[in-house]
Motif scaffolding. Sequence first.
Motif, PDB file in Angstrom:
ATOM      1  N   ALA A 255      13.194 -18.159   0.217  1.00 55.44           N
ATOM      2  CA  ALA A 255      12.550 -19.459   0.374  1.00 55.44           C
ATOM      3  C   ALA A 255      12.899 -20.050   1.731  1.00 55.44           C
ATOM      4  N   THR A 256      11.893 -20.575   2.447  1.00 55.90           N
ATOM      5  CA  THR A 256      12.106 -21.149   3.773  1.00 55.90           C
ATOM      6  C   THR A 256      12.908 -22.440   3.674  1.00 55.90           C
ATOM      7  N   LEU A 257      13.910 -22.566   4.532  1.00 53.29           N
ATOM      8  CA  LEU A 257      14.770 -23.751   4.553  1.00 53.29           C
ATOM      9  C   LEU A 257      14.276 -24.729   5.604  1.00 53.29           C
ATOM     10  N   PRO A 258      14.445 -26.027   5.387  1.00 57.97           N
ATOM     11  CA  PRO A 258      13.934 -27.022   6.339  1.00 57.97           C
ATOM     12  C   PRO A 258      14.802 -27.104   7.591  1.00 57.97           C
ATOM     13  N   GLY A 259      14.261 -27.755   8.628  1.00 62.89           N
ATOM     14  CA  GLY A 259      15.007 -28.000   9.844  1.00 62.89           C
ATOM     15  C   GLY A 259      14.789 -26.926  10.891  1.00 62.89           C
ATOM     16  N   ASP A 260      15.402 -27.153  12.059  1.00 63.45           N
ATOM     17  CA  ASP A 260      15.313 -26.182  13.153  1.00 63.45           C
ATOM     18  C   ASP A 260      16.093 -24.922  12.775  1.00 63.45           C
ATOM     19  N   PRO A 261      15.437 -23.757  12.762  1.00 62.43           N
ATOM     20  CA  PRO A 261      16.121 -22.552  12.286  1.00 62.43           C
ATOM     21  C   PRO A 261      17.399 -22.212  13.042  1.00 62.43           C
ATOM     22  N   ILE A 262      17.396 -22.365  14.366  1.00 66.88           N
ATOM     23  CA  ILE A 262      18.586 -22.036  15.154  1.00 66.88           C
ATOM     24  C   ILE A 262      19.726 -22.999  14.833  1.00 66.88           C
ATOM     25  N   ALA A 263      19.437 -24.288  14.876  1.00 62.30           N
ATOM     26  CA  ALA A 263      20.477 -25.286  14.615  1.00 62.30           C
ATOM     27  C   ALA A 263      21.046 -25.147  13.211  1.00 62.30           C
ATOM     28  N   GLU A 264      20.164 -24.917  12.233  1.00 62.12           N
ATOM     29  CA  GLU A 264      20.631 -24.790  10.855  1.00 62.12           C
ATOM     30  C   GLU A 264      21.415 -23.484  10.658  1.00 62.12           C
ATOM     31  N   ALA A 265      21.004 -22.421  11.347  1.00 65.08           N
ATOM     32  CA  ALA A 265      21.735 -21.158  11.250  1.00 65.08           C
ATOM     33  C   ALA A 265      23.128 -21.300  11.839  1.00 65.08           C
ATOM     34  N   ALA A 266      23.225 -21.970  12.991  1.00 67.84           N
ATOM     35  CA  ALA A 266      24.533 -22.182  13.612  1.00 67.84           C
ATOM     36  C   ALA A 266      25.428 -23.027  12.706  1.00 67.84           C
ATOM     37  N   ALA A 267      24.837 -24.031  12.070  1.00 60.02           N
ATOM     38  CA  ALA A 267      25.616 -24.872  11.150  1.00 60.02           C
ATOM     39  C   ALA A 267      26.111 -24.053   9.959  1.00 60.02           C
ATOM     40  N   ALA A 268      25.266 -23.173   9.450  1.00 60.83           N
ATOM     41  CA  ALA A 268      25.677 -22.326   8.323  1.00 60.83           C
ATOM     42  C   ALA A 268      26.832 -21.412   8.719  1.00 60.83           C
ATOM     43  N   LEU A 269      26.771 -20.861   9.908  1.00 58.38           N
ATOM     44  CA  LEU A 269      27.875 -20.021  10.388  1.00 58.38           C
ATOM     45  C   LEU A 269      29.150 -20.839  10.523  1.00 58.38           C
ATOM     46  N   GLY A 270      29.006 -22.086  10.963  1.00 58.40           N
ATOM     47  CA  GLY A 270      30.167 -22.963  11.076  1.00 58.40           C
ATOM     48  C   GLY A 270      30.789 -23.293   9.735  1.00 58.40           C
ATOM     49  N   ARG A 271      29.991 -23.215   8.673  1.00 54.96           N
ATOM     50  CA  ARG A 271      30.507 -23.469   7.321  1.00 54.96           C
ATOM     51  C   ARG A 271      31.103 -22.209   6.691  1.00 54.96           C
ATOM     52  N   GLY A 272      31.099 -21.108   7.426  1.00 56.66           N
ATOM     53  CA  GLY A 272      31.680 -19.875   6.911  1.00 56.66           C
ATOM     54  C   GLY A 272      30.717 -19.006   6.139  1.00 56.66           C
ATOM     55  N   GLU A 273      29.411 -19.293   6.263  1.00 55.30           N
ATOM     56  CA  GLU A 273      28.434 -18.485   5.551  1.00 55.30           C
ATOM     57  C   GLU A 273      28.138 -17.180   6.300  1.00 55.30           C
ATOM     58  N   ILE A 274      27.582 -16.223   5.566  1.00 55.59           N
ATOM     59  CA  ILE A 274      27.161 -14.945   6.136  1.00 55.59           C
ATOM     60  C   ILE A 274      25.650 -14.992   6.306  1.00 55.59           C
ATOM     61  N   LEU A 275      25.188 -14.746   7.537  1.00 57.66           N
ATOM     62  CA  LEU A 275      23.761 -14.746   7.809  1.00 57.66           C
ATOM     63  C   LEU A 275      23.296 -13.359   8.202  1.00 57.66           C
ATOM     64  N   SER A 276      22.077 -13.035   7.849  1.00 55.62           N
ATOM     65  CA  SER A 276      21.421 -11.847   8.365  1.00 55.62           C
ATOM     66  C   SER A 276      20.466 -12.287   9.467  1.00 55.62           C
ATOM     67  N   VAL A 277      20.582 -11.658  10.635  1.00 54.75           N
ATOM     68  CA  VAL A 277      19.820 -12.063  11.817  1.00 54.75           C
ATOM     69  C   VAL A 277      18.951 -10.897  12.262  1.00 54.75           C
ATOM     70  N   LYS A 278      17.664 -11.131  12.413  1.00 55.62           N
ATOM     71  CA  LYS A 278      16.734 -10.084  12.832  1.00 55.62           C
ATOM     72  C   LYS A 278      16.810  -9.884  14.339  1.00 55.62           C
ATOM     73  N   GLY A 279      17.182  -8.679  14.756  1.00 58.39           N
ATOM     74  CA  GLY A 279      17.288  -8.369  16.171  1.00 58.39           C
ATOM     75  C   GLY A 279      16.111  -7.535  16.650  1.00 58.39           C
ATOM     76  N   LEU A 280      16.320  -6.778  17.738  1.00 57.01           N
ATOM     77  CA  LEU A 280      15.248  -5.944  18.284  1.00 57.01           C
ATOM     78  C   LEU A 280      14.944  -4.736  17.396  1.00 57.01           C
ATOM     79  N   GLY A 281      16.012  -4.097  16.908  1.00 58.26           N
ATOM     80  CA  GLY A 281      15.825  -2.852  16.186  1.00 58.26           C
ATOM     81  C   GLY A 281      16.191  -2.909  14.724  1.00 58.26           C
ATOM     82  N   GLY A 282      16.479  -4.094  14.219  1.00 59.79           N
ATOM     83  CA  GLY A 282      16.855  -4.216  12.820  1.00 59.79           C
ATOM     84  C   GLY A 282      17.605  -5.500  12.564  1.00 59.79           C
ATOM     85  N   TYR A 283      18.055  -5.650  11.341  1.00 61.08           N
ATOM     86  CA  TYR A 283      18.799  -6.839  10.931  1.00 61.08           C
ATOM     87  C   TYR A 283      20.295  -6.623  11.122  1.00 61.08           C
ATOM     88  N   HIS A 284      20.965  -7.660  11.623  1.00 56.85           N
ATOM     89  CA  HIS A 284      22.424  -7.682  11.689  1.00 56.85           C
ATOM     90  C   HIS A 284      22.970  -8.614  10.606  1.00 56.85           C
TER      91      HIS A 284
END
Length: 757
Positions: free
Chosen positions: A196-225
């Motif tokens: 489900a899509t989360l509200p807000g700016d994706p970059i800012a919200e992703a950075a905030a999630a990382l700051g809270r200790g969450e694990i994110l999957s990030v789509k790169g050039l050749g796959g997901y990290h």
Amino acid sequence: MGSIRYEVRVEGVVQGVGFRPFVHSLATRLGLAGHVRNDVHGVFIEIEGAADAAEHFLCSLRYEAPPLAVIEKIAVESIEPVSDDEFRIVGSTSAGSRATLVSADSATCADCLREMFDPADRRFGYAFTNCTNCGPRFTVVRDIPYDRPLTTMSAFDMCARCAAEYHDPGDRRFHAQPVCCPECGPRLRLVDAAGATLPGDPIAEAAAALGRGEILSVKGLGGYHLAVDATDQDASSALRKRKHREDKPFAVMVRDLAQARELCAVNEVEAALLASRRRPIVLLDMLPGSRIAPAVAPGNRQLGLMLPYTPLHHLLLRDAPGPLVLTSGNVSDEPIAYRDDEALHRLAGIADGFLTHDRPIHMRTDDSVVRSFRGRGMLVRRSRGYAPEPVALPREFPRPVLACGAELKNTFSVAKNRHVFVSHHIGDLENYETLRSFTTGIEHFTRLFDVEPAVVAHDLHPEYLSTKYAVDLDDVDLVGVQHHHAHIASCLADNGADGPVLGVAFDGLGYGTDGTIWGGEFLRADLVDFQRLAHLEPVPLPGGTTAIKQPWRTAVAYLSGRYGDDLPTGLDLLRRNETWPEVAAVARQRAHSPLTSSAGRLFDAVAAILGVRDAINYEGQAAIELEQLADRDERGGYPASVSTGNVLRAQGADLVAAVVDDLRSGTPGPVIAARFHTGIAAMIHDVCVRLRERTGLAEVALSGGVFQNMLLLHRVVARLESSGFRVLVHSRVPPNDGGVSLGQAAIAGARDRGARR
């Protein structure tokens, strides 16, 4: 003086790198008429004008080419003038046999970064900014010629302003196929684990999630990290647990070189590797007191660092709390996830959220890994940023070749003319997903480079899945290649050499021509054949593959072989593993304990005796940690005798006995580990000197995964060179099994040339 007209063909990596705009600009500046186009061979040009301007054009064509271009050949032919009055870029053609080289993905250039961080620019903060000098290439190309309809950008229609840039010969984005902007290009989304899509700016919200200790999957050039804050111990430990990756170090992405130098010692060569357009992971010595969480690289004195290589990474690192763990998006031993639905399904139990987008990835590609050796990079894993650029060999292949590679760290290669296209890193062929990646990769490469294999090379091991794939193919000539011969041939091809050489192939294991497991080999080798001249004295592997995963078993085999039933008292190894008498008994049963000359297993045995590692969680772990333990300032070494005969045998048990003696006398482990490394280097030198006296060969090629060990490699090369040997080492492909397919291809081509004379 009248006009002259030339037909010019340029071959190499010249598509998708801004070559046609460069040619247009150069010809226009010099007052030349004619045209330029892409075709299946590369770039085709006709120029017409004054003779001095035409000669200037031909000289500048090579020396002023765009930064991503790699020119291999320029062919010029004089033709009749036709009185053109302008220079034009004309449509691409796709007829004929393809010989075009495809560019690797390239890190975001400085011009695009300036636009991204300029609030007045229309691409401010845009995560897909690119131009002819940077951005996705191999991972988005579906076919050639390299034009937008044949990439995964085909679904995004350019807006008027992007189209104007694309068609303007004076613009940096002239014919840049992935050109786009916020109005017409791909878009970011941050979604939860359910999609489900989360509200807000994706970059800012992703950075905030990382700051809270969450694990994110990030789509790169050749796959997901998978990403976490690299300074957060809890988050790093949680990632390790969810990913089922007990000990293997994670890679870390840092904002810039300054941040890299806060964490690791970085010399000029390493800085250049980090900042190169290829942007590999570079293995570096960690500085004392580094703020990286211990769980990121447990018990490791080195750290794999990389710099941002996509606009998305730059934006995320700008807002993130600190350096980020950025490890392959997979469960341990699976290939990296690269399709959106696949990533959501496979990583839902690991990631708390997904920073994703709608630009498809056509070919999954892991990050490359490199170490520095004597002023240049030595690849450990060749993938993004390097693949699919070819290795050019001195001689042509008579017929197209497919080389299927090894079982572990698999790559495959396809070859025709003088080019070997070594694939991106596939991984260990142990499950269906990796095997599917292998087969679909071969299908893509053979189509992309128009290779219909007539010759297929494979390993001699009958149970390798890569071997089974080869022998199931119809209407091809099969070429079986011994594993360690392939290693040495890989080193020869890497250095543009034919041999013969003295080849030292030290690795974990490989199927020998006598049906035993080899791995500590000294060969007389060229690209056609080899002769086994010396090897490590074979020892039993108690329980076969179990001993590979439990190095203490190999240690018991070495000890019982040396001391019989009277094993040295007081060894912690024996106290930790109370079933050692049963294992020693199994070691005497050939049915359950195959013999091996493996150098990797010798390193394992010493690591276990020193208490470094009794059982491993990833391939090569014990040897890697033994190298980490060694005292770099210790120069002493242990002697190893060499048995005489037609085939020399180096006694690894001598080194084990010396380790035991020093350990029982109270010598510190780091000193013992260093002396063992020096002893191996001295033994290699001793055997090579003896073999030079027999063969007259004074050139040595070093290959196999053991030579990823920088401590050993430095000491071996120094000793050999001091005795007048010329030493060949790897740089363009890894010394480990990731380079085997190149060696297989080179051997298949050489044998085919010989057979067709």
